[in-house]
Design a protein around this motif. Structure first.
Motif, PDB file in Angstrom:
ATOM      1  N   PHE A  39       0.802  -1.220   0.000  1.00  0.00           N
ATOM      2  CA  PHE A  39       0.000   0.000   0.000  1.00  0.00           C
ATOM      3  C   PHE A  39       0.839   1.276   0.000  1.00  0.00           C
ATOM      4  O   PHE A  39       0.306   2.367   0.167  1.00  0.00           O
ATOM      5  CB  PHE A  39      -0.941   0.009   1.215  1.00  0.00           C
ATOM      6  N   ASP A  40       2.152   1.152  -0.177  1.00  0.00           N
ATOM      7  CA  ASP A  40       3.023   2.324  -0.209  1.00  0.00           C
ATOM      8  C   ASP A  40       2.595   3.245  -1.354  1.00  0.00           C
ATOM      9  O   ASP A  40       2.465   2.816  -2.489  1.00  0.00           O
ATOM     10  CB  ASP A  40       4.479   1.887  -0.391  1.00  0.00           C
ATOM     11  N   GLY A  41       2.333   4.505  -1.044  1.00  0.00           N
ATOM     12  CA  GLY A  41       1.898   5.466  -2.054  1.00  0.00           C
ATOM     13  C   GLY A  41       0.408   5.426  -2.352  1.00  0.00           C
ATOM     14  O   GLY A  41      -0.067   6.098  -3.263  1.00  0.00           O
ATOM     15  N   SER A  42      -0.347   4.671  -1.594  1.00  0.00           N
ATOM     16  CA  SER A  42      -1.790   4.532  -1.822  1.00  0.00           C
ATOM     17  C   SER A  42      -2.572   5.186  -0.679  1.00  0.00           C
ATOM     18  O   SER A  42      -2.110   5.234   0.456  1.00  0.00           O
ATOM     19  CB  SER A  42      -2.147   3.040  -1.889  1.00  0.00           C
ATOM     20  N   TYR A  43      -3.768   5.673  -0.993  1.00  0.00           N
ATOM     21  CA  TYR A  43      -4.644   6.209   0.054  1.00  0.00           C
ATOM     22  C   TYR A  43      -5.278   5.082   0.857  1.00  0.00           C
ATOM     23  O   TYR A  43      -5.635   5.253   2.008  1.00  0.00           O
ATOM     24  CB  TYR A  43      -5.752   7.075  -0.558  1.00  0.00           C
ATOM     25  N   THR A  44      -5.439   3.932   0.239  1.00  0.00           N
ATOM     26  CA  THR A  44      -6.014   2.772   0.911  1.00  0.00           C
ATOM     27  C   THR A  44      -4.989   2.198   1.881  1.00  0.00           C
ATOM     28  O   THR A  44      -3.797   2.210   1.625  1.00  0.00           O
ATOM     29  CB  THR A  44      -6.399   1.701  -0.128  1.00  0.00           C
ATOM     30  N   ARG A  45      -5.466   1.679   2.988  1.00  0.00           N
ATOM     31  CA  ARG A  45      -4.606   1.065   3.992  1.00  0.00           C
ATOM     32  C   ARG A  45      -5.066  -0.381   4.228  1.00  0.00           C
ATOM     33  O   ARG A  45      -6.228  -0.715   3.999  1.00  0.00           O
ATOM     34  CB  ARG A  45      -4.646   1.846   5.306  1.00  0.00           C
ATOM     35  N   LEU A  78       1.819  -0.808   5.992  1.00  0.00           N
ATOM     36  CA  LEU A  78       1.651  -0.559   4.558  1.00  0.00           C
ATOM     37  C   LEU A  78       1.598  -1.846   3.732  1.00  0.00           C
ATOM     38  O   LEU A  78       1.827  -1.818   2.529  1.00  0.00           O
ATOM     39  CB  LEU A  78       2.794   0.322   4.037  1.00  0.00           C
TER      40      LEU A  78
END
Length: 97
Positions: A39-45, A78
């Motif tokens: 999830f690095d660089g994503s708004y989702t976790r 992440l």
């Protein structure tokens, strides 16, 4: 000039008594042992992805649809790692998008 084609890896998740949770959920790694999502660089976790032990997982493996059962879910800050057991090929007439 050679063009490399990146494989787009996805899984479908179903929960008994509930139904389809995700269709074509993109994953970063996928094998008969499980899958992971970065999830690095994503708004989702990772906490936003509702996958639980006992859910059914479907994916394409070498041109054949297979099914496995989620045995373990590990959520990092992440990353999401999901272990899968009881992997079996599905009959060709079974339709799972």
């Amino acid at each position: 000039m050679a063009h490399e084609q990146k494989t787009y890896l996805t899984v479908t998740i179903e929960r008994r008594g509930y139904g389809r949770r995700y269709t074509w959920l993109p994953v970063d790694t996928l094998s008969r042992e499980g899958f992971s999502i970065d999830f690095d660089g994503s708004y989702t976790r990772p906490a936003m992805i509702d996958i639980q032990q006992g859910d059914s997982v479907f994916w394409q493996d070498g041109g054949r649809r297979v099914e496995g059962i989620v045995s373990e879910v590990e959520r990092g800050e992440l990353s999401l790692r999901v272990a899968v057991v009881d992997v079996r090929p599905l009959p060709p007439e079974v339709f799972v998008p």
